[in-house]
Design a protein around this motif. Structure first.
Motif, PDB file in Angstrom:
ATOM      1  N   ILE A 162       0.722  -1.329   0.106  1.00 30.42           N
ATOM      2  CA  ILE A 162      -0.001   0.005  -0.049  1.00 30.42           C
ATOM      3  C   ILE A 162       0.950   1.361   0.008  1.00 30.42           C
ATOM      4  N   GLN A 163       2.057   1.396   0.853  1.00 29.86           N
ATOM      5  CA  GLN A 163       2.792   2.383   0.840  1.00 29.86           C
ATOM      6  C   GLN A 163       3.523   2.677  -0.324  1.00 29.86           C
ATOM      7  N   ALA A 164       3.898   1.529  -0.943  1.00 27.47           N
ATOM      8  CA  ALA A 164       4.814   1.737  -2.541  1.00 27.47           C
ATOM      9  C   ALA A 164       3.831   2.305  -3.455  1.00 27.47           C
ATOM     10  N   GLN A 165       2.596   1.713  -3.503  1.00 25.95           N
ATOM     11  CA  GLN A 165       1.373   2.301  -4.282  1.00 25.95           C
ATOM     12  C   GLN A 165       1.112   3.642  -4.137  1.00 25.95           C
ATOM     13  N   VAL A 166       0.834   3.934  -3.117  1.00 23.28           N
ATOM     14  CA  VAL A 166       0.552   5.313  -2.409  1.00 23.28           C
ATOM     15  C   VAL A 166       1.611   6.342  -3.056  1.00 23.28           C
ATOM     16  N   THR A 167       3.002   6.044  -2.811  1.00 21.83           N
ATOM     17  CA  THR A 167       3.914   6.831  -2.873  1.00 21.83           C
ATOM     18  C   THR A 167       4.049   7.159  -4.423  1.00 21.83           C
ATOM     19  N   ALA A 168       3.818   5.976  -5.363  1.00 26.22           N
ATOM     20  CA  ALA A 168       3.800   6.262  -6.785  1.00 26.22           C
ATOM     21  C   ALA A 168       2.832   6.941  -7.157  1.00 26.22           C
ATOM     22  N   ALA A 169       1.400   6.788  -6.435  1.00 21.92           N
ATOM     23  CA  ALA A 169       0.278   7.488  -6.901  1.00 21.92           C
ATOM     24  C   ALA A 169       0.390   9.002  -6.688  1.00 21.92           C
ATOM     25  N   ARG A 170       1.011   9.211  -5.499  1.00 21.41           N
ATOM     26  CA  ARG A 170       1.218  10.733  -5.109  1.00 21.41           C
ATOM     27  C   ARG A 170       2.526  11.464  -6.000  1.00 21.41           C
ATOM     28  N   SER A 171       3.357  10.650  -6.286  1.00 26.51           N
ATOM     29  CA  SER A 171       4.365  11.353  -7.272  1.00 26.51           C
ATOM     30  C   SER A 171       3.824  11.602  -8.553  1.00 26.51           C
ATOM     31  N   TRP A 172       2.950  10.548  -8.950  1.00 26.26           N
ATOM     32  CA  TRP A 172       2.466  10.494 -10.503  1.00 26.26           C
ATOM     33  C   TRP A 172       1.573  11.615 -10.480  1.00 26.26           C
ATOM     34  N   ALA A 173       0.506  11.800  -9.634  1.00 26.88           N
ATOM     35  CA  ALA A 173      -0.334  12.662  -9.494  1.00 26.88           C
ATOM     36  C   ALA A 173       0.172  14.124  -9.547  1.00 26.88           C
TER      37      ALA A 173
END
Ligand SMILES: [Zn+2]
Ligand SMILES: [Zn+2]
Length: 455
Positions: A162-173
């Protein structure tokens, strides 16, 4: 599909508020039903306030460029401007809490397109537009990210995933907030075009807690600017470069083998057809296998970790086929080409992940003339060779012929999605194998650094 160019941004030092498009003009909705599910809502229209009690149903309707708001079937007011719906902002994000919006479109232009009722945290604005109503959810960035994670994949996933996915989603957005939907009242949409967002509908406390644990973390370049951390469902064993997929020069998005670097599979050149074929059919032991392969997560276990709108599928290796008739129908619908016969299909080059980057289809037109359609990118290839969308363009194709015509094409392929950046199923495989959040993001973005923006 020409990808929107990501912007260059430094990490923000305060948490932004997002405007997420929930109902879009292209959905062509003339009326949207909502419900004040968990708490009262106040509607603000042209300087007046209208209280909506908890539990009440209300509807906004668009007629002759005028929005009207009806409560329990009775029209309260009309406006040519927007309607704002506010809630008490101090309420914290909670699972299944918020305002319900009915008939929200998920999977626009994909084969899994459906309408769902969803619950959203935060406040709203409703806007009249030429073709339909636009509903925008105003929500703090971190709350949005927790909801994205619970929508993209199941909230049952392990914390480090979840944390890896959140961090990718945060940076992408963060690199697309300013340029992806610039002509609209929202900065980001709720679908796979941006990131899948279904509000608090699938959210859990575990998911909120995991996302809090990496609050404000961004993946950055050496100069501190945010990396556009793309992600897709399954790379198929090796990720694709941003250059090959989107024609974007992003060295931070290079191709990596999605497994241990000591695996013999790491040395395969997937741009070569023979290597690709051998790779596609290989079934290595776990220590040599890609993290997104069934060696890490079996196909029986996988569905419990996927998003609620994802269909159970074979993501790592799959088979598909298309008849000549279906292909001609697909060309008609998606490329506006009327073909009386398919004469040949010719592959172009493969990218580093084995995904075809171009393809051509030779067909006979209605005048009996031979024509060639060039599919210029993997998006068009996936569109053409499936009645909705082929899982990826990393495939082997076998043509069946009858006389001088192609009668059917049989595909065996690997991976699901564009394959650039983080592989969601691979990251999940790593997390289930006990890898930490930092190890996962370092694996997919080896040149990027983790940096805390706002606290
Ligand atoms: Zn979008
Ligand atoms: Zn993968």
């Amino acid at each position: 599909m020409k990808e929107v160019k990501p912007g260059i941004f430094q990490t923000p030092d305060t948490e932004p508020t997002l405007r997420v498009g929930i109902v879009l003009e292209e959905d062509r909705k003339r009326s949207v039903k909502m419900r004040a599910l968990s708490f009262p809502v106040t509607a603000h229209i042209d300087g007046n306030e209208y209280p909506i009690e908890q539990g009440s149903h209300f509807t906004t309707t668009l007629e002759n460029n005028t929005l009207s708001l009806a409560l329990d079937g009775e029209t309260l007011c009309k406006t040519r401007s927007k309607i704002t719906l506010s809630v008490n902002e101090s309420r914290p994000l909670a699972p299944q809490a918020g305002t319900e919006i009915q008939g929200v479109v998920a999977g626009r232009s994909f084969h899994w397109k459906k309408e769902i009722d969803q619950i959203c945290h935060g406040s709203f604005s409703v806007h009249p537009a030429e073709d339909g109503i636009i509903v925008v959810n105003h929500i703090p960035f971190e709350d949005y990210l927790s909801c994205v994670i619970a929508s993209e994949m199941s909230a049952e996933c392990p914390e480090s995933f979840i944390q890896a996915q959140v961090t990718a989603a945060r940076s992408w957005a963060s690199v697309f907030l300013h340029n992806k939907h610039s002509e609209t009242p929202y900065t980001i949409c709720n679908d796979d075009d941006c990131q899948r967002y279904q509000g608090t509908t699938h959210l859990t406390q575990e998911c909120i807690a995991a996302a809090k644990g990496c609050r404000g973390d961004f993946l950055v370049r050496e100069d501190g600017s945010i990396v556009p951390t793309y992600y897709s469902k399954s790379c198929g064993g090796r990720t694709e470069t941003a250059k090959a997929c989107f024609d974007l020069d992003l060295p931070y998005l290079s191709s990596i083998f999605d497994g241990s670097s000591s695996s013999p599979l790491a040395t395969y050149n997937l741009q070569d057809d023979d290597d690709f074929e051998e790779w596609l059919h290989s079934t290595p032991e776990k220590h040599d296998a890609p993290f997104c392969s069934p060696a890490y997560i079996s196909e029986e276990e996988l569905p419990q970790f996927l998003g609620a709108v994802d269909e159970p599928q074979k993501y790592y290796r799959w088979n598909s086929s298309i008849s000549s008739e279906e292909l001609r129908k697909s060309l008609q619908e998606k490329f506006h080409i009327t073909a009386s016969a398919i004469l040949a299909t010719t592959p172009g080059k493969r990218g580093a992940s084995g995904r075809y980057l171009s393809y051509s289809i030779t067909y006979r037109d209605t005048n009996g003339e031979e024509q060639v359609l060039k599919l210029e990118n993997q998006y068009q290839i996936r569109q053409a060779f499936h009645d909705s969308f082929l899982f990826s363009s990393a495939f082997l194709a076998e043509e069946k012929r009858s006389g001088d015509e192609v009668s059917e094409i049989i595909f065996s392929g690997g991976g699901w999605g564009h394959g650039v950046g983080l592989c969601q199923i691979g990251a999940l495989g790593m997390a289930l194998d006990g890898k930490s959040y930092e190890e996962i993001v370092r694996h997919y973005f080896p040149k990027a650094q983790l940096k805390k923006g706002y606290a």
